[in-house]
Design an enzyme around this catalytic site. Structure first.
Site, PDB file in Angstrom:
ATOM      1  N   ASP A  98      -5.261  -0.595  -0.567  1.00 56.25           N
ATOM      2  CA  ASP A  98      -3.967  -1.008  -0.029  1.00 56.25           C
ATOM      3  C   ASP A  98      -3.829  -0.340   1.340  1.00 56.25           C
ATOM      4  O   ASP A  98      -3.806   0.881   1.451  1.00 56.25           O
ATOM      5  CB  ASP A  98      -2.864  -0.538  -0.988  1.00 56.25           C
ATOM      6  CG  ASP A  98      -1.601  -1.357  -0.870  1.00 56.25           C
ATOM      7  OD1 ASP A  98      -1.313  -1.840   0.238  1.00 56.25           O
ATOM      8  OD2 ASP A  98      -0.897  -1.498  -1.886  1.00 56.25           O
ATOM      9  N   ASP A 200      -0.482  -4.298   3.510  1.00 55.90           N
ATOM     10  CA  ASP A 200       0.952  -4.110   3.353  1.00 55.90           C
ATOM     11  C   ASP A 200       1.725  -4.726   4.527  1.00 55.90           C
ATOM     12  O   ASP A 200       1.357  -4.520   5.686  1.00 55.90           O
ATOM     13  CB  ASP A 200       1.203  -2.596   3.307  1.00 55.90           C
ATOM     14  CG  ASP A 200       2.576  -2.228   2.823  1.00 55.90           C
ATOM     15  OD1 ASP A 200       2.865  -2.463   1.644  1.00 55.90           O
ATOM     16  OD2 ASP A 200       3.360  -1.698   3.640  1.00 55.90           O
ATOM     17  N   GLU A 242       0.140  -9.166   2.596  1.00 58.69           N
ATOM     18  CA  GLU A 242       1.502  -9.296   2.083  1.00 58.69           C
ATOM     19  C   GLU A 242       2.384  -9.860   3.192  1.00 58.69           C
ATOM     20  O   GLU A 242       2.463  -9.280   4.267  1.00 58.69           O
ATOM     21  CB  GLU A 242       2.037  -7.935   1.634  1.00 58.69           C
ATOM     22  CG  GLU A 242       3.421  -8.051   0.997  1.00 58.69           C
ATOM     23  CD  GLU A 242       4.201  -6.737   0.956  1.00 58.69           C
ATOM     24  OE1 GLU A 242       5.067  -6.597   0.084  1.00 58.69           O
ATOM     25  OE2 GLU A 242       3.952  -5.858   1.803  1.00 58.69           O
ATOM     26  N   HIS A 316       4.313  -4.273  -8.020  1.00 63.98           N
ATOM     27  CA  HIS A 316       5.006  -2.981  -8.097  1.00 63.98           C
ATOM     28  C   HIS A 316       6.376  -2.991  -7.420  1.00 63.98           C
ATOM     29  O   HIS A 316       7.077  -1.986  -7.473  1.00 63.98           O
ATOM     30  CB  HIS A 316       4.121  -1.911  -7.454  1.00 63.98           C
ATOM     31  CG  HIS A 316       3.956  -2.128  -5.977  1.00 63.98           C
ATOM     32  ND1 HIS A 316       3.286  -3.228  -5.450  1.00 63.98           N
ATOM     33  CD2 HIS A 316       4.411  -1.438  -4.909  1.00 63.98           C
ATOM     34  CE1 HIS A 316       3.329  -3.167  -4.137  1.00 63.98           C
ATOM     35  NE2 HIS A 316       4.002  -2.094  -3.776  1.00 63.98           N
ATOM     36  N   ASP A 317       6.730  -4.074  -6.755  1.00 62.45           N
ATOM     37  CA  ASP A 317       8.031  -4.174  -6.086  1.00 62.45           C
ATOM     38  C   ASP A 317       8.981  -5.107  -6.831  1.00 62.45           C
ATOM     39  O   ASP A 317      10.101  -5.330  -6.375  1.00 62.45           O
ATOM     40  CB  ASP A 317       7.856  -4.740  -4.662  1.00 62.45           C
ATOM     41  CG  ASP A 317       7.083  -3.807  -3.747  1.00 62.45           C
ATOM     42  OD1 ASP A 317       7.176  -2.573  -3.929  1.00 62.45           O
ATOM     43  OD2 ASP A 317       6.387  -4.317  -2.846  1.00 62.45           O
TER      44      ASP A 317
HETATM   45  C1  GLC Z   1       5.430  -3.237   0.922  1.00 62.03           C
HETATM   46  C2  GLC Z   1       5.082  -2.493  -0.342  1.00 62.03           C
HETATM   47  C3  GLC Z   1       6.264  -1.681  -0.761  1.00 62.03           C
HETATM   48  C4  GLC Z   1       6.567  -0.689   0.343  1.00 62.03           C
HETATM   49  C5  GLC Z   1       6.764  -1.390   1.683  1.00 62.03           C
HETATM   50  C6  GLC Z   1       6.707  -0.413   2.820  1.00 62.03           C
HETATM   51  O1  GLC Z   1       6.418  -4.180   0.717  1.00 62.03           O
HETATM   52  O2  GLC Z   1       4.650  -3.378  -1.327  1.00 62.03           O
HETATM   53  O3  GLC Z   1       6.056  -1.018  -1.985  1.00 62.03           O
HETATM   54  O4  GLC Z   1       7.711   0.053   0.033  1.00 62.03           O
HETATM   55  O5  GLC Z   1       5.769  -2.346   1.929  1.00 62.03           O
HETATM   56  O6  GLC Z   1       5.401   0.074   2.979  1.00 62.03           O
END
Ligand code: GLC
Ligand code: CA
Length: 546
Positions: A98, A200, A242, A316-317
């Site tokens: 990640d 990310d 993402e 995880h979010d």
């Molecule tokens: C992404 C991650 C999340 C994190 C954010 C900032 O959305 O999945 O868990 O808090 O980025 O890095």
């Protein structure tokens, strides 16, 4: 479509803090993951998306990195990380690191240098602005984790940008030295033998700060192409970006083969449509199948011949899949299996989030101090200060808070679900005595074995990987059904998304179809008829005339 090795792969996401604790400090760790590799191999997955394990003060559980090339002490060491990569590879499992490069931790040496003076060589690694004419913040940009997106630095009299917490300063991707540093770091990780990267909030790196364009800035795709050429593009890595902002048109830019950007994007259309227009995730709308079908169909169709979809119900979010889209109560097992079948029978790469394979559910802690997630904690304070009630905010957290997905993995029915011999960093979901891996392994009809079967089917049947997606029974309000077609092969997938018994009228031209039932969550069906009686959350996939 040009074939890639990862097209028939299944990804399993590990949130290391909550997966398995090997040393009793209450925090999951790398040795804990290594101890569960046999379990993952048995499930059949090929890729592990490993949420961040880098050195970090853990303001956002590792999404705030202070050293990209070291491992957080609480998770282990670089030697253990290398051992994880090697031991996974022995089981034909590759690790996706990640990669969080929109921002660093405020404890990253670059930021510590940047704070020293305006002419420090690292100053320009971050995004600084003078106060506005009235002395206040440069503009009214708001952080996703509450409060202003600008933090004031007394020493220099300037503000720095942080789209997430104040401890996650945004990197300045207009500075070519940042590119050089990040690319070199990525290449050193690739040299360790990883399978690729999950990137990310990658849609934020091309931001145009002064125009207040954060996602999808004008340089975004050029930056990704440049990264591709300088790093993973030279090999066989898989990359998933993402991108909360991505439309299907954007996804074609990111994942079109000739574009040489990423393998696929992870987008959230099917999630965001159940958020409130104003209160966002903190006021959730009830699940509604018609719009869900429309969104899935839109993406399946748009990326049919170019680009590639990521398929997921949870991460995880997000809340737990069965809590959000299925039934946590009476039909937990049936609905979890239905959701699994639906996901794995769409076109794209499926992602399983840890615990989804045993049907783990959301949690409902009554008091805010049981929660750990910085986003929930900050937004709770902010919204209460704005006059939202405790009850309403807790409802939002129960429905959509990120800790739903972060309670410890439930391995068995021993204290703390076998996750730790110590005190877990976050309370275990009290339902672990019924819902746990040991129980699932012992029950031939469990959700877990259903997942294992689906993962295996993908390896065996190219129609699941490459078959075209064609909606059927499009207007049906309770059933989500489609065909996958490849050459002369057809796979019909029927999912009852409700707890009701239904009589499903079969379209005339399909009434005499019969074949092999590849998977089902009730008695297998090998033929259709004028109509069929569907059980609550029944789903099956029928391979026609082979
Ligand atoms: C992404 C991650 C999340 C994190 C954010 C900032 O959305 O999945 O868990 O808090 O980025 O890095
Ligand atoms: Ca530990």
């Amino acid at each position: 479509m040009e074939k890639k090795w990862w097209h028939n792969a299944v990804v399993y996401q590990i949130y290391p803090r909550s997966f398995m604790d090997s040393n009793g400090d209450g925090i999951g760790d790398i040795n804990g993951i290594i101890s569960k590799l046999d379990y993952l191999q048995q499930l059949g997955i090929n890729l592990i998306w490993l949420s961040p394990v880098y050195r970090s003060p853990m303001d956002d559980n590792g999404y705030d990195i202070s050293d990209y090339e070291d491992i957080a002490a609480e998770f282990g060491s670089m030697a253990q990380m290398e051992s994880l990569i090697a031991q996974a590879k022995q089981r034909d499992i590759h690790i996706l690191m990640d990669l969080v490069v929109n921002h660093t931790s405020d404890e990253h040496p670059w930021f510590i240098e940047a704070l020293k003076s305006k002419d420090n060589p690292y100053r320009d690694y971050y995004i600084w602005r003078k106060p506005a004419a009235d002395g206040g913040q440069p503009n009214d940009f708001h952080s996703y984790f509450g409060g202003s997106g600008w933090a004031f630095d007394e020493a220099s009299g300037e503000y720095y940008l942080h789209q997430f917490s104040v401890r996650q300063p945004d990197l300045n991707w207009e500075n070519p030295r940042v590119h050089g540093e990040v690319h070199a770091m990525m290449n050193r990780w690739l040299a360790k033998g990883i399978g690729g990267f999950r990137m990310d909030v990658i849609d934020l790196i091309g931001k145009e700060v002064d125009a207040q364009i954060m996602a999808n800035g004008k340089n975004l795709h050029a930056l990704i192409r440049q990264m591709n050429r300088a790093t993973f593009g030279k090999g066989d890595a898989v990359t998933v970006g993402e991108a909360w902002s991505a439309t299907p048109a954007d996804a074609l830019l990111y994942s079109g083969v000739e574009r040489e950007e990423l393998s696929m994007v992870f987008q959230f259309d099917h999630i965001k449509q159940f958020w409130d227009e104003h209160a966002g995730k903190w006021r959730s709308k009830p699940f509604e199948l018609a719009s869900f079908k429309a969104v899935i169909e839109k993406w399946q169709t748009a990326l049919a011949h170019q680009g590639w979809n990521s398929l997921f119900w949870s991460n995880h979010d997000l809340p737990r899949a069965v809590s959000k889209f299925g039934d946590e109560g009476e039909f937990r097992v049936a609905s979890a299996k239905m959701l699994a079948t639906a996901l794995h029978c769409l076109k794209g790469t499926p992602y399983i989030y840890q615990g989804e394979e045993i049907g783990m559910t959301n949690v409902r802690y009554e008091t805010i101090d049981e929660y750990r997630d910085i986003e929930s904690l900050n937004l709770y304070q902010e919204r209460l200060a704005e006059g939202v009630s405790h009850e309403e905010m807790m409802q939002g957290i129960h429905a959509n808070g990120r800790d739903n997905a972060r309670t410890p993995m439930q391995w068995d029915d021993s204290p703390n679900a076998g996750f730790t011999t110590g005190t877990p960093w976050i309370t275990v979901n009290p339902n672990y005595r019924e819902i746990n891996v040991a129980a699932a392994l012992a029950e031939p009809d469990s959700i877990l074995w259903h997942y294992q079967k689906l993962v295996a089917l993908r390896k065996q049947y190219p129609v699941l990987v490459y078959g075209d997606f064609q909606p059927v029974l499009r207007e049906h309000p309770q059933v989500f059904a489609w065909l996958r077609a490849l050459d002369s092969e057809r796979l019909l997938v029927i999912n009852n998304f409700t707890a009701e018994h239904l009589t499903l009228d079969i379209p005339h031209q399909m009434q005499n179809w019969h074949g092999e039932c590849l998977i089902s969550n009730y008695a297998p069906r090998d033929r259709l008829a004028v109509s069929i009686e569907l059980q609550p959350y029944e789903s099956f996939a029928l391979l026609i005339g082979r």
